[in-house]
Design a protein around this motif. Structure first.
Motif, mmCIF file in Angstrom:
data_model
loop_
_atom_site.group_PDB
_atom_site.id
_atom_site.type_symbol
_atom_site.label_atom_id
_atom_site.label_comp_id
_atom_site.label_asym_id
_atom_site.label_seq_id
_atom_site.Cartn_x
_atom_site.Cartn_y
_atom_site.Cartn_z
ATOM 1 N N ARG A 95 0.855 -1.144 0.004
ATOM 2 C CA ARG A 95 0.181 0.100 0.020
ATOM 3 C C ARG A 95 0.904 1.174 0.102
ATOM 4 O O ARG A 95 2.239 1.094 0.237
ATOM 5 C CB ARG A 95 -0.870 -0.083 1.103
ATOM 6 C CG ARG A 95 -1.830 -1.002 1.204
ATOM 7 C CD ARG A 95 -2.583 -1.268 2.549
ATOM 8 N NE ARG A 95 -3.395 -2.863 2.743
ATOM 9 C CZ ARG A 95 -3.228 -3.512 3.598
ATOM 10 N NH1 ARG A 95 -2.658 -2.993 4.876
ATOM 11 N NH2 ARG A 95 -3.868 -4.633 3.774
ATOM 12 N N GLY A 154 3.189 4.189 0.911
ATOM 13 C CA GLY A 154 3.893 4.336 2.188
ATOM 14 C C GLY A 154 4.550 3.189 2.649
ATOM 15 O O GLY A 154 5.301 3.377 3.507
ATOM 16 N N GLU A 155 4.187 2.014 2.248
ATOM 17 C CA GLU A 155 4.722 0.727 2.912
ATOM 18 C C GLU A 155 6.107 0.385 2.065
ATOM 19 O O GLU A 155 6.143 0.528 0.846
ATOM 20 C CB GLU A 155 3.691 -0.391 2.772
ATOM 21 C CG GLU A 155 2.406 -0.134 3.607
ATOM 22 C CD GLU A 155 1.523 -1.207 3.600
ATOM 23 O OE1 GLU A 155 0.614 -1.476 4.578
ATOM 24 O OE2 GLU A 155 1.709 -2.202 2.696
ATOM 25 N N ASP A 176 5.466 0.312 7.779
ATOM 26 C CA ASP A 176 4.887 1.425 7.395
ATOM 27 C C ASP A 176 5.697 2.671 7.317
ATOM 28 O O ASP A 176 7.025 2.671 7.431
ATOM 29 C CB ASP A 176 3.628 1.678 8.237
ATOM 30 C CG ASP A 176 4.204 1.945 9.788
ATOM 31 O OD1 ASP A 176 5.180 2.195 9.876
ATOM 32 O OD2 ASP A 176 3.079 1.885 10.571
ATOM 33 N N LEU A 177 5.139 3.801 7.083
ATOM 34 C CA LEU A 177 6.287 5.081 6.981
ATOM 35 C C LEU A 177 6.991 5.422 8.278
ATOM 36 O O LEU A 177 7.839 6.036 8.026
ATOM 37 C CB LEU A 177 5.290 6.379 6.677
ATOM 38 C CG LEU A 177 4.748 6.661 5.277
ATOM 39 C CD1 LEU A 177 3.779 7.431 5.031
ATOM 40 C CD2 LEU A 177 6.142 6.931 4.367
ATOM 41 N N VAL A 179 3.794 -4.088 10.046
ATOM 42 C CA VAL A 179 2.646 -4.260 9.545
ATOM 43 C C VAL A 179 2.071 -5.665 9.253
ATOM 44 O O VAL A 179 1.135 -6.106 9.826
ATOM 45 C CB VAL A 179 2.377 -3.379 8.255
ATOM 46 C CG1 VAL A 179 1.082 -3.498 7.676
ATOM 47 C CG2 VAL A 179 2.802 -1.918 8.505
#
Length: 385
Positions: free
Chosen positions: A189, A191-192, A247-248, A253
């Motif tokens: 997704r 930003g991942e 993630d960012l 995650v």
């Protein structure tokens, strides 16, 4: 992702000859090893239908104008092996970036990854692809997809999309085979990013509280992998095969698992799980991945996950400080106990995880004993005990 794969200059933590690749010259190391950063030109070997075994949805991009199979061949393999098998290179190539395993590569124009035969002994095995593995590739992929489906997305399997081998004297040739495998980056997704755990061990994330980060990671990791083990699938979840989506903020995650050839599947446990309401196996898996031996299943998962994946992260975050490392192991062990109490039905499995010595591959013995390639095991103190 390829940059993370190439950033790892150390090899297996239990093998002092970790970067030994007998058969590679110095020039080969510089040309083909991922840590040196060079891209590789895979030879595309044209195989007419009568000379090819292909299973699954073989990509249209790997077919010639007549519909024949274009088999990706590692350039070392093309140089050293093709002439002795009576095949002539076409001169057509595909540029790709070598990943951690050397013989699996990511095409530079994107798309699925390509696992190729490379008839060298690296770590514990000669890295060819048997005819059984080619035939089994879609089935094991379908089975694992099925058994991870109830895990609420915490673990994704990189599917085997297709596999092929050249036929020599009517039989699939282990020295000329390839598997087309979904990229771990599929489905990310915005930003991942996804990185192998070995890369995180080699280059620890900058976090103010490594214990808190490892606690989150352990809570993410233990439940799906123990659920699969209890239900009949032991993953070889070491730092190369197990990847983490971040993630960012570099928070864990979900997990991604790749390379399905060396998992172990217990039909007995799968059947028991189905009787208890779990997913019913629907794929005919055969060959060396099948084992009901609980020792085999424990070695496969615990030696890789505890000894390599968690061990690498603890070593990376701990930086040689034994007190810090002990604190990190206590965090991991607490999450393991919590998950084991809920998910492991066999008391012997719980003892193997939390009390008994940890099984690890005796890789130096395997390299020096002069026997054919294959696994030998030893034991070390269990950091979860």
């Amino acid at each position: 992702m390829e940059a993370a794969e190439r950033s790892i200059v150390d090899g297996h933590p239990y093998h002092p000859c970790c970067r030994s690749r007998p058969g590679f010259t110095v020039a080969d190391q510089l040309a083909f090893a991922p840590e040196h950063g060079a891209d590789v030109a895979l030879e595309l070997l044209a195989l007419p239908a009568r000379r090819a075994l292909a299973v699954g949805a073989w990509p249209a991009s790997l077919r010639d104008d007549r519909g024949g199979t274009l088999l990706p061949v590692h350039p070392w393999q093309a140089r050293e092996v093709l002439p002795g098998l009576g095949f002539t290179p076409t001169g057509r190539t595909l540029s790709a970036a070598p990943l951690m395993s050397v013989r699996t590569l990511a095409p530079l124009d994107g798309g699925p990854h390509l696992k190729t035969s490379l008839s060298l002994r690296m770590t514990s095995a000669v890295r060819d692809i048997s005819g059984g593995s080619v035939r089994n590739a879609p089935a094991i992929s379908a089975l694992l997809e099925h058994v991870v489906a109830p895990l609420d997305g915490s673990l994704r399997i990189t599917r085997n999309l297709a596999a092929a081998a050249a036929l020599v004297d009517g039989e699939p040739c282990a020295d000329l085979a390839a598997i087309v495998r979904e990229s771990p980056a599929a489905g990310l997704r915005p930003g991942e990013r996804v990185v192998p755990l070995a890369a995180l061990a080699a280059h620890p994330l900058k976090t103010e509280d490594p214990a808190a980060w490892l606690g989150v990671f352990a809570r993410l990791t233990w439940p799906p992998l123990l659920t699969l083990w209890d239900g009949g699938v032991a993953l070889e979840a070491h730092g190369q095969n197990l990847l983490l989506v971040l993630d960012l903020g570099d928070r864990p995650v979900r997990l991604v698992y790749r390379d399905l050839n060396d998992v172990r599947v217990s039909p007995e446990r799968l059947a028991r799980r189905a009787r208890l309401g779990g997913p019913t196996p629907n794929a005919p898996v055969t060959g060396h991945v099948i084992s009901d031996d609980p020792v085999v299943l424990r070695r496969k998962l615990l030696g890789s996950l505890v000894g390599s994946a968690f061990g690498g992260l603890v070593s990376g975050f701990g930086g040689g400080d034994r007190q810090v490392e002990d604190r990190l192991w206590r965090v991991i062990a607490a999450e393991a106990r919590r998950a084991a109490a809920e998910l492991l039905h066999d008391p012997a499995d719980r003892r193997a995880l939390l009390e008994e010595p940890l099984p690890v591959k005796a890789l130096t013995l395997m390299r020096l004993d002069g026997r054919p390639a294959g696994d030998e095991w030893t034991e070390v103190p269990n950091p979860l005990a």
